[in-house]
Design a protein around this motif. Structure first.
Motif, PDB file in Angstrom:
ATOM      1  N   UNK A 153     -11.548 -36.698  11.438  1.00 59.36           N
ATOM      2  CA  UNK A 153     -11.238 -35.269  11.434  1.00 59.36           C
ATOM      3  C   UNK A 153     -12.125 -34.512  10.458  1.00 59.36           C
ATOM      4  N   UNK A 154     -12.360 -35.106   9.315  1.00 60.85           N
ATOM      5  CA  UNK A 154     -13.233 -34.458   8.329  1.00 60.85           C
ATOM      6  C   UNK A 154     -14.665 -34.350   8.857  1.00 60.85           C
ATOM      7  N   UNK A 155     -15.119 -35.397   9.562  1.00 64.41           N
ATOM      8  CA  UNK A 155     -16.461 -35.352  10.136  1.00 64.41           C
ATOM      9  C   UNK A 155     -16.578 -34.262  11.201  1.00 64.41           C
ATOM     10  N   UNK A 156     -15.557 -34.158  12.069  1.00 63.88           N
ATOM     11  CA  UNK A 156     -15.583 -33.103  13.087  1.00 63.88           C
ATOM     12  C   UNK A 156     -15.579 -31.721  12.444  1.00 63.88           C
ATOM     13  N   UNK A 157     -14.796 -31.552  11.388  1.00 64.12           N
ATOM     14  CA  UNK A 157     -14.764 -30.246  10.713  1.00 64.12           C
ATOM     15  C   UNK A 157     -16.122 -29.925  10.085  1.00 64.12           C
ATOM     16  N   UNK A 158     -16.753 -30.937   9.512  1.00 61.37           N
ATOM     17  CA  UNK A 158     -18.073 -30.713   8.914  1.00 61.37           C
ATOM     18  C   UNK A 158     -19.100 -30.326   9.973  1.00 61.37           C
ATOM     19  N   UNK A 159     -19.070 -30.996  11.130  1.00 62.94           N
ATOM     20  CA  UNK A 159     -20.023 -30.668  12.209  1.00 62.94           C
ATOM     21  C   UNK A 159     -19.800 -29.251  12.697  1.00 62.94           C
ATOM     22  N   UNK A 160     -18.526 -28.848  12.882  1.00 69.61           N
ATOM     23  CA  UNK A 160     -18.234 -27.490  13.334  1.00 69.61           C
ATOM     24  C   UNK A 160     -18.679 -26.457  12.309  1.00 69.61           C
ATOM     25  N   UNK A 161     -18.445 -26.732  11.035  1.00 72.30           N
ATOM     26  CA  UNK A 161     -18.890 -25.799   9.993  1.00 72.30           C
ATOM     27  C   UNK A 161     -20.408 -25.700   9.964  1.00 72.30           C
ATOM     28  N   UNK A 162     -21.097 -26.818  10.171  1.00 73.05           N
ATOM     29  CA  UNK A 162     -22.565 -26.783  10.169  1.00 73.05           C
ATOM     30  C   UNK A 162     -23.095 -25.947  11.332  1.00 73.05           C
ATOM     31  N   UNK A 163     -22.491 -26.092  12.519  1.00 67.44           N
ATOM     32  CA  UNK A 163     -22.917 -25.287  13.663  1.00 67.44           C
ATOM     33  C   UNK A 163     -22.677 -23.804  13.409  1.00 67.44           C
ATOM     34  N   UNK A 178     -26.885 -18.140  10.180  1.00 66.28           N
ATOM     35  CA  UNK A 178     -28.229 -18.046   9.593  1.00 66.28           C
ATOM     36  C   UNK A 178     -29.239 -17.522  10.614  1.00 66.28           C
ATOM     37  N   UNK A 179     -29.147 -17.940  11.874  1.00 65.01           N
ATOM     38  CA  UNK A 179     -30.051 -17.426  12.908  1.00 65.01           C
ATOM     39  C   UNK A 179     -29.855 -15.935  13.119  1.00 65.01           C
ATOM     40  N   UNK A 180     -28.594 -15.491  13.167  1.00 61.81           N
ATOM     41  CA  UNK A 180     -28.327 -14.063  13.340  1.00 61.81           C
ATOM     42  C   UNK A 180     -28.864 -13.255  12.168  1.00 61.81           C
ATOM     43  N   UNK A 181     -28.689 -13.770  10.934  1.00 61.12           N
ATOM     44  CA  UNK A 181     -29.198 -13.054   9.761  1.00 61.12           C
ATOM     45  C   UNK A 181     -30.725 -12.989   9.774  1.00 61.12           C
ATOM     46  N   UNK A 182     -31.388 -14.061  10.181  1.00 61.40           N
ATOM     47  CA  UNK A 182     -32.863 -14.041  10.258  1.00 61.40           C
ATOM     48  C   UNK A 182     -33.337 -13.014  11.278  1.00 61.40           C
ATOM     49  N   UNK A 183     -32.642 -12.926  12.401  1.00 62.10           N
ATOM     50  CA  UNK A 183     -33.035 -11.949  13.413  1.00 62.10           C
ATOM     51  C   UNK A 183     -32.860 -10.528  12.904  1.00 62.10           C
ATOM     52  N   UNK A 184     -31.718 -10.285  12.203  1.00 63.16           N
ATOM     53  CA  UNK A 184     -31.486  -8.938  11.653  1.00 63.16           C
ATOM     54  C   UNK A 184     -32.526  -8.605  10.589  1.00 63.16           C
ATOM     55  N   UNK A 185     -32.862  -9.555   9.722  1.00 64.52           N
ATOM     56  CA  UNK A 185     -33.858  -9.300   8.678  1.00 64.52           C
ATOM     57  C   UNK A 185     -35.237  -8.987   9.285  1.00 64.52           C
ATOM     58  N   UNK A 186     -35.595  -9.781  10.307  1.00 62.23           N
ATOM     59  CA  UNK A 186     -36.905  -9.523  10.940  1.00 62.23           C
ATOM     60  C   UNK A 186     -36.934  -8.158  11.614  1.00 62.23           C
ATOM     61  N   UNK A 187     -35.851  -7.741  12.252  1.00 62.14           N
ATOM     62  CA  UNK A 187     -35.812  -6.427  12.883  1.00 62.14           C
ATOM     63  C   UNK A 187     -35.881  -5.320  11.846  1.00 62.14           C
ATOM     64  N   UNK A 188     -35.137  -5.452  10.764  1.00 64.02           N
ATOM     65  CA  UNK A 188     -35.183  -4.435   9.700  1.00 64.02           C
ATOM     66  C   UNK A 188     -36.573  -4.364   9.064  1.00 64.02           C
ATOM     67  N   UNK A 189     -37.215  -5.528   8.925  1.00 67.26           N
ATOM     68  CA  UNK A 189     -38.563  -5.526   8.340  1.00 67.26           C
ATOM     69  C   UNK A 189     -39.549  -4.791   9.248  1.00 67.26           C
ATOM     70  N   UNK A 190     -39.454  -4.955  10.572  1.00 69.22           N
ATOM     71  CA  UNK A 190     -40.354  -4.253  11.480  1.00 69.22           C
ATOM     72  C   UNK A 190     -40.135  -2.751  11.435  1.00 69.22           C
ATOM     73  N   UNK A 191     -38.850  -2.363  11.361  1.00 70.68           N
ATOM     74  CA  UNK A 191     -38.552  -0.924  11.305  1.00 70.68           C
ATOM     75  C   UNK A 191     -39.085  -0.315  10.011  1.00 70.68           C
ATOM     76  N   UNK A 192     -38.870  -0.979   8.884  1.00 74.14           N
ATOM     77  CA  UNK A 192     -39.357  -0.455   7.601  1.00 74.14           C
ATOM     78  C   UNK A 192     -40.882  -0.363   7.578  1.00 74.14           C
ATOM     79  N   UNK A 193     -41.543  -1.373   8.147  1.00 76.37           N
ATOM     80  CA  UNK A 193     -43.009  -1.352   8.176  1.00 76.37           C
ATOM     81  C   UNK A 193     -43.534  -0.209   9.043  1.00 76.37           C
TER      82      UNK A 193
END
Length: 309
Positions: free
Chosen positions: A141-151, A157-172
């Motif tokens: 159960x602990x392993x399954x919880x860790x895998x779900x938290x990692x996903x 993190x992917x969503x934040x990278x996309x937002x940062x890249x979009x904001x950087x293009x707009x600012x530039x």
């Protein structure tokens, strides 16, 4: 038996009681040994000579208290000797299984009921197994919880990278003085387009659908105000069934019960029988005689026939 009861003892001529002294030897530093009388707790076979020793045979054994303990229960060891070759046999108590355990000098005979009992799971083993299974289940159960938290963290993190890249293009673009348009996500556009098409198709389907004519009649207000007349309800009355006068049909007349009763209904006319002739009355007068009974009956029949003629 009197000769066995010796009251006096023999003393040799050179006996000197002063030479007898009390001596104390060193104490035994090893385990304490006691001589006890016991019976063999199980049937066994001697490994030295192959002699079989049955269960319940009596021995003079030495009892030793060992340093081993089971839940603060002392374990004892016993030493006996084979009845044939005097080989030493050792066995000790087993409080865990409430039995005895053979150590050396002999081999315990096979007992099928004992094997079935040993194969059963004890309470201690069951508790250990449950604890082990619970620990494994918790680990999975602990392993399954860790895998779900990692996903989940990777998606965030992917969503934040996309937002940062979009904001950087707009600012530039704003810093360079050029206007740029943010390219929409093709997945979102496809989803919105699909939803709009579904809504339009549903609207057209409901618009083209006409309600069927049920042929309902329009009721005016004057008709509603008119009183409603109900048709008469047919009633049925139970009539008693007339009884047939079977007695009148057979020619039977009923006697009047009392004078106060109403007169009976006139019975249907029945043809009265013809009056008897003189000959038949004479024959009937002598009917009671026993001697002429047969003759009277024959004459009566004959007279009846003559009247009919």
């Amino acid at each position: 038996m009197s000769e066995r009861k010796v009251l006096t003892k023999y003393y040799p001529p050179d006996f000197d009681p002063s030479k007898i002294t009390r001596q104390r030897g060193p104490k035994n530093a090893g385990p304490k040994l006691m001589t006890v009388r016991l019976m063999a707790p199980f049937s066994m076979k001697c490994t030295h000579c192959g002699e079989f020793i049955y269960k319940g045979r009596k021995f003079n054994a030495r009892k030793e208290t060992t340093d081993e303990k089971y839940y603060n229960i002392a374990i004892f060891r016993f030493y006996i000797r084979c009845t044939r070759c005097s080989g030493e046999i050792t066995f000790k108590t087993d409080p865990k299984n409430m039995d005895y355990e053979c150590e050396r000098g002999a081999k315990r005979n096979f007992e099928p009921w004992r094997e079935a009992k040993l194969n059963e799971e004890t309470e201690e083993e069951r508790l250990d197994r449950l604890e082990r299974e619970e620990a494994e289940r918790d680990a999975m159960k602990e392993l399954e919880t860790k895998v779900l938290d990692a996903k989940t963290e990777m998606a965030i993190a992917d969503a934040l990278d996309e937002i940062r890249s979009r904001n950087a293009r707009i600012e530039k673009a704003d810093r360079d003085g050029t206007t740029t348009t943010v390219t929409p996500d093709p997945v979102d556009d496809r989803r919105k387009r699909q939803e709009e098409e579904d809504a339009e198709a549903a609207r057209q389907a409901f618009a083209s659908r006409s309600m069927p004519d049920l042929g309902e009649e329009i009721i005016e207000d004057d008709v509603v105000d008119m009183p409603v007349t109900l048709p008469p309800v047919a009633t049925f009355s139970k009539k008693p069934k007339q009884k047939k006068n079977l007695g009148a049909a057979l020619g039977i007349k009923k006697k009047s019960s009392s004078s106060s009763s109403p007169p009976p209904a006139p019975a249907p006319q029945v043809k009265a029988p013809a009056p008897p002739s003189k000959l038949s009355s004479m024959l009937l007068a002598g009917y009671d005689s026993d001697d002429d009974s047969a003759k009277s009956s024959s004459l009566l029949v004959a007279g009846y026939d003559s009247d009919d003629d």
